[in-house]
Scaffold this active site. Structure first.
Site, PDB file in Angstrom:
ATOM      1  CE  LYS A   8      80.098 -45.871  62.154  1.00  0.00           C
ATOM      2  NZ  LYS A   8      80.343 -45.724  63.608  1.00  0.00           N
ATOM      3  CD  GLU A  65      80.451 -48.987  65.820  1.00  0.00           C
ATOM      4  OE1 GLU A  65      79.452 -48.741  66.525  1.00  0.00           O
ATOM      5  OE2 GLU A  65      80.912 -48.178  64.988  1.00  0.00           O
ATOM      6  CB  CYS A  97      77.263 -47.773  64.385  1.00  0.00           C
ATOM      7  SG  CYS A  97      76.641 -46.925  65.857  1.00  0.00           S
TER       8      CYS A  97
END
Lengths: 397, 397
Positions: free
Chosen positions: A191, A117, A232
């Protein structure tokens, strides 16, 4: 593939309309707001049968409802490289370093590369706008993805490109790009679940200060299997993994930078849980730890097998974790699973019969949040459409 | 509480009808099959608002849809005892031994006792019919539960009574009884997901050969918190835990006898995953290992805290694991969670805003299986009802 076109919108609208009952079609034809909402979705549907099945007809069988069709996983086994990169404040250096590391991993035989990331920029709200790139514009506007595209083509490898800050109009996203072996940008995952943390005096980080949340689960067919992508904090949301599993994913890639609090608590647990519950591979890739940075990453990039077993991992220093993915284990374990763990006899989360449930789950969650929902790259739907249809249906009862 | 009555059925029917649109009500009034299906559900609803919200109106807010109302967890901290009993072929001896162990645990201050799966009988299909008891008849027809009721009253403790083979008419179930501090049978959970295993030459066990699967998630309010119950293989189904979490459970109890294959693979992982994903306590209780029996249990009864942390566990010998449950940790961690892990800002599986999604999930799963579904002790619904309503709705469009 990632931009809309009038033709795609017409195809989408036509396909959606075709799948609906005559009565709802007539509502659609009269409702310009609804049409506009449908038109706002960028992807043409491969099929929207599951959507209509799960809702207007609801009794369609799981098999009928499953979209996209299952694909056999590629054989034979191949090597994946988790490139736990050290990240600096120098973007050019980060790109050159990533290039060097990817070339090294490919030289060792890796056919799939996973990056961390935010690998081209420090992980900070101050940096995101400065380091952000216009991925859709490409070329000089996005040197990071241009490099990934070039390498994937020249090295004939698949790259799940971690994430970089993406600028799109006046918005910033935390975005993962997937490149096919011919250099094509196959998918872009923004994300979905932004990470906001605020423990006064201990740690404060609020991604939502600068970033906009993505709204689309991303699943993509590549030479190295059907891959779902999360970034994440997305890993905490079991329904995202379950949707990917229901759609026949073989592997979920989570570029992620857990920190020194959440890392030791949950990083491995969540990976193993998602893999075991979904009976697929899970790969994670973190930046290397830099104790001098404002956000200190946990590291520990890991590959987990379909029974929740850790197949390869590392500590927190820069490293290339190379390990083997053998998708026949999924089938073997799936076979075993029917014997040892007959989950598929019962379950919603089987890779082969659960899709419509998770479509429903995803929709419900987003309905609850009144947010636009796009079910998957390949086709999309909006909660606005949903609400309008259901509302109209209700009014007409 | 566990048997049906005409009055309850009338209440149920009236409540369901009241929550539906006039058009569907008119269908219901004309459809005797549908009425019969609704009538076949045994529990009066405390409210079916969530059901109707999730479906006929679907846009109701999560808060409106939540049933039952949240209750504050009891304070202060209390002791739980996981009684990892050695089980013999002598039922009377098993009952006497369990009594002795429970009295010992209570003497050590335990306010909540958890027993293992199938503690009054060997774990075998040959034994289930022989050792089964008619729990609803009670008294001499169920000496195992009579003992639990007596002890819970005399010792003023809550007992989640592991499970015993239950005979009900011509059917057998794997059933967990929950007794309140006054000796009342508060809830009865019949194992929903039966465990069938067949690895030729290695291990064969097929619960479905003798047992019938339960169809009802079970959540119950006690002096020691709101408790969800699953039995063994039920733990593999994340939606069951998620439903309990969405309903405000503080603790999920899983009596379970994982074996020497599945135990080391997944026993701890699944407990930790359910606890961390749902942000609640998870307690498991296995029989002690008997290597001479046909089914060898893994043992390792465990208490897991709301961050997925193992708070207390044991090996495979007979043991009483006594540990403390402090529900304020849930709130503390929930507060932390909002800070560190703002799951509740996004999520379907928050204990406070996810219910209607899981209702939808549960329904969808069972719709896919064409099985009767009963959402929770407290109210129920059947997939037959569902299908009929949706089918009628569709026909009339």
């Amino acid at each position: 593939m990632l931009s809309s076109s009038s033709a795609q919108i017409r195809t989408l609208h036509s396909s959606i309309s075709h799948s609906l009952s005559p009565k709802i079609r007539s509502y659609l034809s009269k409702d310009s707001t609804l049409r506009a909402r449908i038109g706002s979705c960028g992807f043409p549907p491969t099929s929207i049968r599951s959507i209509s099945s799960a809702t207007t007809t609801i009794m369609a069988s799981a098999e009928e409802a499953r979209v996209p069709p299952a694909i056999p996983p590629p054989t034979p086994p191949f090597k994946i490289a988790l490139c736990q990169l050290a990240v600096t404040t120098d973007k050019e250096k980060n790109i050159a370093h990533a290039r060097h590391i990817i070339e090294g991993a490919a030289a060792k035989g890796a056919k799939l590369i996973l990056l961390p990331e935010i690998w081209n920029s420090p992980y900070s709200n101050d940096s995101f706008p400065v380091y952000a790139e216009d991925i859709d514009a490409g070329g000089d506007a996005s040197p990071s993805t241009a490099m990934l595209s070039e390498l994937s083509r020249s090295l004939k490898i698949t790259i799940v490109g971690g994430s970089i800050p993406e600028r799109s109009g006046d918005r910033l996203y935390n975005t993962c790009c997937v490149f096919d072996t011919d250099g094509t940008l196959k998918a872009k995952h923004r994300k979905i679940h932004l990470f906001d943390i605020d423990i006064p005096g201990k740690m404060t980080f609020k991604e939502s200060k600068t970033l906009t949340a993505g709204e689309t689960p991303t699943i993509v067919d590549t030479d190295v299997g059907r891959i779902g992508v999360g970034i994440c904090y997305d890993i905490r949301f079991q329904e995202l993994a379950a949707i990917y599993a229901a759609r026949g994913a073989h592997l979920i890639c989570y570029p992620g930078a857990f920190n020194m609090t959440t890392g030791p608590l949950h990083w491995e647990l969540l990976q193993r849980a998602r893999a075991a519950d979904c009976q697929l591979y899970v790969a994670t890739c973190s930046p290397a730890r830099d104790t001098g940075s404002s956000y200190v990453a946990w590291g520990h990039s890991t590959l987990v097998g379909p029974f929740g077993e850790v197949l390869a991992t590392t500590e927190h220093d820069e490293a290339i974790v190379i390990s083997e993915i053998d998708y026949s284990l999924i089938e073997q374990r799936s076979f075993l699973a029917k014997q040892i763990l007959p989950v598929t006899q019962h379950t919603f989360h089987s890779r082969h019969n659960g899709e419509e449930i998770f479509t429903s789950l995803l929709m419900s969650r987003d309905l609850a949040q009144q947010k636009l929902v796009e079910v998957e790259a390949g086709y999309c739907w909006s909660v606005g459409t949903w609400n309008s249809i259901l509302s109209l249906l209700k009014q007409r009862q």
